[in-house]
Design a protein around this motif. Sequence first.
Motif, PDB file in Angstrom:
ATOM      1  N   MET A 123      24.929  12.133  27.292  1.00 49.42           N
ATOM      2  CA  MET A 123      24.777  10.939  28.133  1.00 49.42           C
ATOM      3  C   MET A 123      26.113  10.226  28.305  1.00 49.42           C
ATOM      4  O   MET A 123      26.422   9.702  29.377  1.00 49.42           O
ATOM      5  N   ILE A 124      26.925  10.209  27.244  1.00 50.76           N
ATOM      6  CA  ILE A 124      28.251   9.603  27.341  1.00 50.76           C
ATOM      7  C   ILE A 124      29.116  10.379  28.332  1.00 50.76           C
ATOM      8  O   ILE A 124      29.811   9.793  29.169  1.00 50.76           O
ATOM      9  N   SER A 127      28.008   9.622  31.812  1.00 51.14           N
ATOM     10  CA  SER A 127      28.401   8.261  32.184  1.00 51.14           C
ATOM     11  C   SER A 127      29.897   8.187  32.485  1.00 51.14           C
ATOM     12  O   SER A 127      30.322   7.525  33.442  1.00 51.14           O
ATOM     13  N   GLN A 128      30.710   8.874  31.665  1.00 51.96           N
ATOM     14  CA  GLN A 128      32.163   8.858  31.894  1.00 51.96           C
ATOM     15  C   GLN A 128      32.524   9.526  33.215  1.00 51.96           C
ATOM     16  O   GLN A 128      33.405   9.061  33.936  1.00 51.96           O
ATOM     17  N   THR A 130      30.586   9.632  35.830  1.00 54.19           N
ATOM     18  CA  THR A 130      30.184   8.694  36.879  1.00 54.19           C
ATOM     19  C   THR A 130      31.197   7.561  37.023  1.00 54.19           C
ATOM     20  O   THR A 130      31.570   7.172  38.134  1.00 54.19           O
ATOM     21  N   ILE A 131      31.664   7.034  35.891  1.00 54.08           N
ATOM     22  CA  ILE A 131      32.671   5.962  35.921  1.00 54.08           C
ATOM     23  C   ILE A 131      33.946   6.442  36.602  1.00 54.08           C
ATOM     24  O   ILE A 131      34.537   5.729  37.427  1.00 54.08           O
ATOM     25  N   ALA A 148      24.611  11.124  39.510  1.00 52.29           N
ATOM     26  CA  ALA A 148      24.341  10.605  38.165  1.00 52.29           C
ATOM     27  C   ALA A 148      22.873  10.759  37.813  1.00 52.29           C
ATOM     28  O   ALA A 148      22.519  11.146  36.692  1.00 52.29           O
ATOM     29  N   LEU A 152      21.391  13.043  34.708  1.00 56.97           N
ATOM     30  CA  LEU A 152      20.562  12.479  33.639  1.00 56.97           C
ATOM     31  C   LEU A 152      19.203  13.148  33.577  1.00 56.97           C
ATOM     32  O   LEU A 152      18.656  13.400  32.491  1.00 56.97           O
TER      33      LEU A 152
END
Length: 464
Positions: A123-124, A127-128, A130-131, A148, A152
């Motif tokens: 998940m990290i 998320s990274q 996506t960021i 994203a 997920l």
Amino acid sequence: MSTTVKIDAEYERGLPANIYAERMVLGTILLNPNAFVTAAATLAPGDFALDKHRIIFQRMMDLHNRDERIDRVTLANELMRHGELESVDGLSYIASLDEGLPEIFHLESYVNIVRDKSLLRKMIAASQETIQRCMLAEDDPVQILSAAEERLLSIGEAQAKNTLASAQQIFDAAEGGINSFLDPSRRVRGVSTGFIRLDEMTGGFRPGELIILAARPAMGKTALALNIALHVATNRQAPRAVVIFSLEMSKDSLLTRLICSRARVDQHHFRTGYISREDRARLAAAAADIYEAPLFIDDTSGTTLLDINAKVRKLKHSISAPLGLVVVDYLQLMPSPSLGRNANRVQEVSALSRGLKLLSKDLEVPFLVLSQLSRAPDQREGDHRPQLSDLRESGSIEQDADMVAFIFRPEVYHKDREDLRGKAEVIIGKQRNGPTGVVNLVFLHKYTKFENLAEDLGEPPPEE
């Protein structure tokens, strides 16, 4: 422990990991090779934080697949065959894996710890990514959000718990045991559609099913979906909540259709104000029924899989009525998950249909998803009835769906034939757990409404 654990760069960055739990899993397998089956049912090599643990688990898997015993000697030999013994810190590290193990192993607990830490790292990473895409701002924001969401959802699918169950467990889980399971009158039926012959052929819509309803424009796919949704929400015997995601029509337009359909009032007359006193009375009664019904409409354009997931989950926890149906109108209007610049529309629609199927299973509710058809039925000579191959940008829609139904009204192609007026067919082109065939219905033009045949109800034909 006598051997110092060499920490990988990934672990040094502070990502969630429990190295000792990983060692416990590997060490337990070395002491009890039968434990590998339990671990492998939940874990994959990529779930381990340390590279050397990934390599060791992969070589254990290779030995297991060849039906060879897993122990220190066979594992070391397998690592040497692949030139990997030194990369896992040699024989001394393998020998140290079972050091410090308790007398009573708690393998499932160790496995769960490793799995949970792996899930957090994935998940990290998602998320990274996506960021980073957001910071670069090179792609459309909707595409970034869809990507994203897809990432997920795929993580959730990959981390699904082991759902293997023996026949005995399935029988015991049924209320009343095996006798209840074998009694047709006590088996759980699906959600009724309100159409007698359709219910007889399908057994109703069941939780976890993806039902695709497809038709050419002006055939009435939205009308039929609304008829079914209204029946589910207003069924006096067992009302169930219904959620309608409309990517094409507004809330007001949908509500107007629902009220006029239930009241049997001409929509055109309603919109222009030419309605009688009797019509007003029927509209008031219909509006009162719908006002009390657990019917929820979302007309947000660009609704994504993530939106549907979040909104339906929130609703399930906030209402007292059980959730009976989710309607999506329609599939091709949903934003495409970002699959890369080389992805085509077929791949994107396939990702959407797969995502909707996963949501229906995860949320335990039937999904009725409307879909367009290609022009093939119009161009086909003779019989214009749709086929599975006519699904537009089909990809894996047919594969993902538990049921595929088509709407066919012959009067659309033969406007001069009065004998075809009002005749409609729901063609079950695919049904995973039942027969295929045709259900005959009546289409009432003035009310944009489908109804059962008179002979199915034992009543005189409905008036147009």
